[in-house]
Design a protein around this motif. Structure first.
Motif, mmCIF file in Angstrom:
data_model
loop_
_atom_site.group_PDB
_atom_site.id
_atom_site.type_symbol
_atom_site.label_atom_id
_atom_site.label_comp_id
_atom_site.label_asym_id
_atom_site.label_seq_id
_atom_site.Cartn_x
_atom_site.Cartn_y
_atom_site.Cartn_z
ATOM 1 N N SER A 96 39.105 40.165 34.635
ATOM 2 C CA SER A 96 39.061 41.380 33.824
ATOM 3 C C SER A 96 39.248 42.581 34.748
ATOM 4 N N LEU A 97 40.161 43.479 34.382
ATOM 5 C CA LEU A 97 40.436 44.650 35.220
ATOM 6 C C LEU A 97 40.322 45.913 34.395
ATOM 7 N N GLU A 98 39.942 46.981 35.074
ATOM 8 C CA GLU A 98 39.952 48.295 34.424
ATOM 9 C C GLU A 98 40.953 49.181 35.155
ATOM 10 N N VAL A 99 41.826 49.838 34.397
ATOM 11 C CA VAL A 99 42.792 50.767 35.004
ATOM 12 C C VAL A 99 42.470 52.185 34.549
ATOM 13 N N ARG A 100 43.091 53.143 35.215
ATOM 14 C CA ARG A 100 42.809 54.550 34.923
ATOM 15 C C ARG A 100 43.252 54.919 33.518
ATOM 16 N N PRO A 115 43.589 48.794 40.399
ATOM 17 C CA PRO A 115 42.581 48.863 39.343
ATOM 18 C C PRO A 115 41.317 49.566 39.819
ATOM 19 N N LEU A 116 40.595 50.160 38.859
ATOM 20 C CA LEU A 116 39.304 50.788 39.171
ATOM 21 C C LEU A 116 38.271 49.716 39.497
ATOM 22 N N ARG A 117 38.390 48.579 38.847
ATOM 23 C CA ARG A 117 37.497 47.450 39.131
ATOM 24 C C ARG A 117 38.187 46.166 38.701
ATOM 25 N N ARG A 118 37.743 45.065 39.290
ATOM 26 C CA ARG A 118 38.333 43.754 39.028
ATOM 27 C C ARG A 118 37.188 42.751 39.039
ATOM 28 N N GLN A 128 32.907 43.333 28.009
ATOM 29 C CA GLN A 128 31.491 43.531 28.314
ATOM 30 C C GLN A 128 31.218 43.439 29.810
ATOM 31 N N ILE A 129 31.920 42.535 30.500
ATOM 32 C CA ILE A 129 31.715 42.382 31.950
ATOM 33 C C ILE A 129 32.204 43.640 32.694
ATOM 34 N N ILE A 130 33.342 44.162 32.267
ATOM 35 C CA ILE A 130 33.859 45.392 32.880
ATOM 36 C C ILE A 130 32.881 46.557 32.648
ATOM 37 N N ASP A 131 32.383 46.646 31.423
ATOM 38 C CA ASP A 131 31.440 47.715 31.075
ATOM 39 C C ASP A 131 30.158 47.583 31.905
ATOM 40 N N TRP A 132 29.678 46.343 32.036
ATOM 41 C CA TRP A 132 28.473 46.083 32.830
ATOM 42 C C TRP A 132 28.698 46.457 34.293
ATOM 43 N N ASP A 133 29.848 46.092 34.835
ATOM 44 C CA ASP A 133 30.140 46.406 36.235
ATOM 45 C C ASP A 133 30.150 47.929 36.465
ATOM 46 N N ARG A 134 30.785 48.657 35.513
ATOM 47 C CA ARG A 134 30.892 50.107 35.641
ATOM 48 C C ARG A 134 29.534 50.786 35.560
ATOM 49 N N THR A 135 28.666 50.268 34.696
ATOM 50 C CA THR A 135 27.392 50.954 34.446
ATOM 51 C C THR A 135 26.253 50.446 35.335
ATOM 52 N N HIS A 136 26.562 49.529 36.251
ATOM 53 C CA HIS A 136 25.527 49.029 37.167
ATOM 54 C C HIS A 136 25.982 49.120 38.617
ATOM 55 N N PHE A 187 41.912 46.481 30.881
ATOM 56 C CA PHE A 187 41.362 47.479 29.956
ATOM 57 C C PHE A 187 41.645 48.892 30.435
ATOM 58 N N ARG A 188 42.019 49.731 29.491
ATOM 59 C CA ARG A 188 42.096 51.176 29.707
ATOM 60 C C ARG A 188 41.082 51.759 28.739
ATOM 61 N N GLY A 189 39.933 52.195 29.277
ATOM 62 C CA GLY A 189 38.813 52.500 28.380
ATOM 63 C C GLY A 189 38.398 51.201 27.704
ATOM 64 N N THR A 190 38.327 51.200 26.359
ATOM 65 C CA THR A 190 37.962 49.973 25.649
ATOM 66 C C THR A 190 39.183 49.293 25.032
ATOM 67 N N SER A 191 40.399 49.750 25.415
ATOM 68 C CA SER A 191 41.618 49.161 24.864
ATOM 69 C C SER A 191 42.204 48.127 25.825
#
Ligand SMILES: [Zn+2]
Length: 263
Positions: free
Chosen positions: A52-56, A36-39, A90-98, A8-12
């Motif tokens: 699930s990964l989040e990139v910049r 990645p910012l998170r994995r 949702q898991i990436i979003d949860w990880d970022r916000t917790h 994911f890049r943001g929500t994309s």
């Protein structure tokens, strides 16, 4: 074994684009995206591990790939993959916000036993947030009550819906939403189906119900228009993948069958 990667890049979501169809990117592509910012591990699908990964935000899509919003996946990937992509987001979003304990502010750690972020200082546990939303399709004889809010696509009408409040059961929430949004009272609330809706973390719980009393008064600022539509003259409806559309289609089919039997 290669993993199924939701990047994911943001929500994309990053997808490989081939002949108008979308597929998950090859795992070998990941190093080119940078660290990645998170994995977050998601579990397995068909014995393949999923992650699930989040990139910049500035990460470009590699050649032959695109970052697309989850709604763009409708009709272009099969249902299990769409469901899993929603879970991944949702898991990436949860990880970022917790990242930090909401009770004492200490940095959290991922639990080994369950999907929870644990605070090592005060032992507070935070789980992925799921917000129940009740959806109600009100039926009166051969008519359906459909409404639209200003953020819907032009001309599109749908069933009524709203978030449950703390302490409410689903039926009470549904009666309250219908009363607030269109000033109607309903009876015979019947469960239809539910659907996870990751925009951002809803669980849609859909019902049919029958009109009992009242005149339609759209709630100012919330409902742009609401009216009774004969089932043979419905307006533009939500996307077929949405539970709103499935609820409307199934209800129309049921009413048609019933009127056939009656006449
Ligand atoms: Zn704490």
């Amino acid at each position: 074994m290669t993993a199924s990667c939701f990047v994911f890049r943001g929500t994309s979501l990053l997808v490989a684009t081939q002949g108008g169809q979308y597929a998950l990117p090859d795992e070998a592509l990941l190093p080119a995206l940078g660290p990645p910012l998170r994995r977050c591990p998601l579990g397995t699908l068909d014995a393949r591990p999923c992650v699930s990964l989040e990139v910049r935000l500035e990460t470009p899509a590699p050649t032959g790939h695109e970052f697309v919003g989850l709604r763009s996946l409708f009709g272009k990937v099969d249902a299990p993959l769409l469901t899993l992509a929603g879970r991944a987001l949702q898991i990436i979003d949860w990880d970022r916000t917790h990242q930090f304990c909401s009770q004492c502010g200490h940095a959290t750690i991922l639990s080994n036993d369950e999907r929870a972020k644990i605070c090592p200082a005060c032992h507070h546990a935070a789980y992925p947030r799921i917000a129940p939303v009740v959806m109600g399709l009100v039926v009166r004889e051969q008519e359906l009550l459909l409404a639209r809010s200003a953020h819907f696509a032009p001309g599109v009408y749908s069933a009524l819906a709203g978030f449950c409040e703390a302490g409410e059961d689903l039926e009470t929430a549904l009666r309250r939403e219908i009363r607030e949004e269109v000033a109607l009272e309903v009876r015979d609330i019947r469960y239809f189906q539910s659907q996870s809706w990751p925009f951002p973390h809803s669980l849609m719980v859909a019902f049919t119900c029958h009109y009992l009393a009242g005149e339609v008064v759209p709630q100012p600022g919330e409902i742009e228009d609401a009216r009774w539509f004969p089932m043979h003259a419905l307006p533009a409806l939500p996307h077929p993948v949405s539970i709103a559309r499935q609820l409307i289609d199934a209800t129309v089919t049921r009413l048609r069958t019933k009127s056939h039997v009656t006449h």
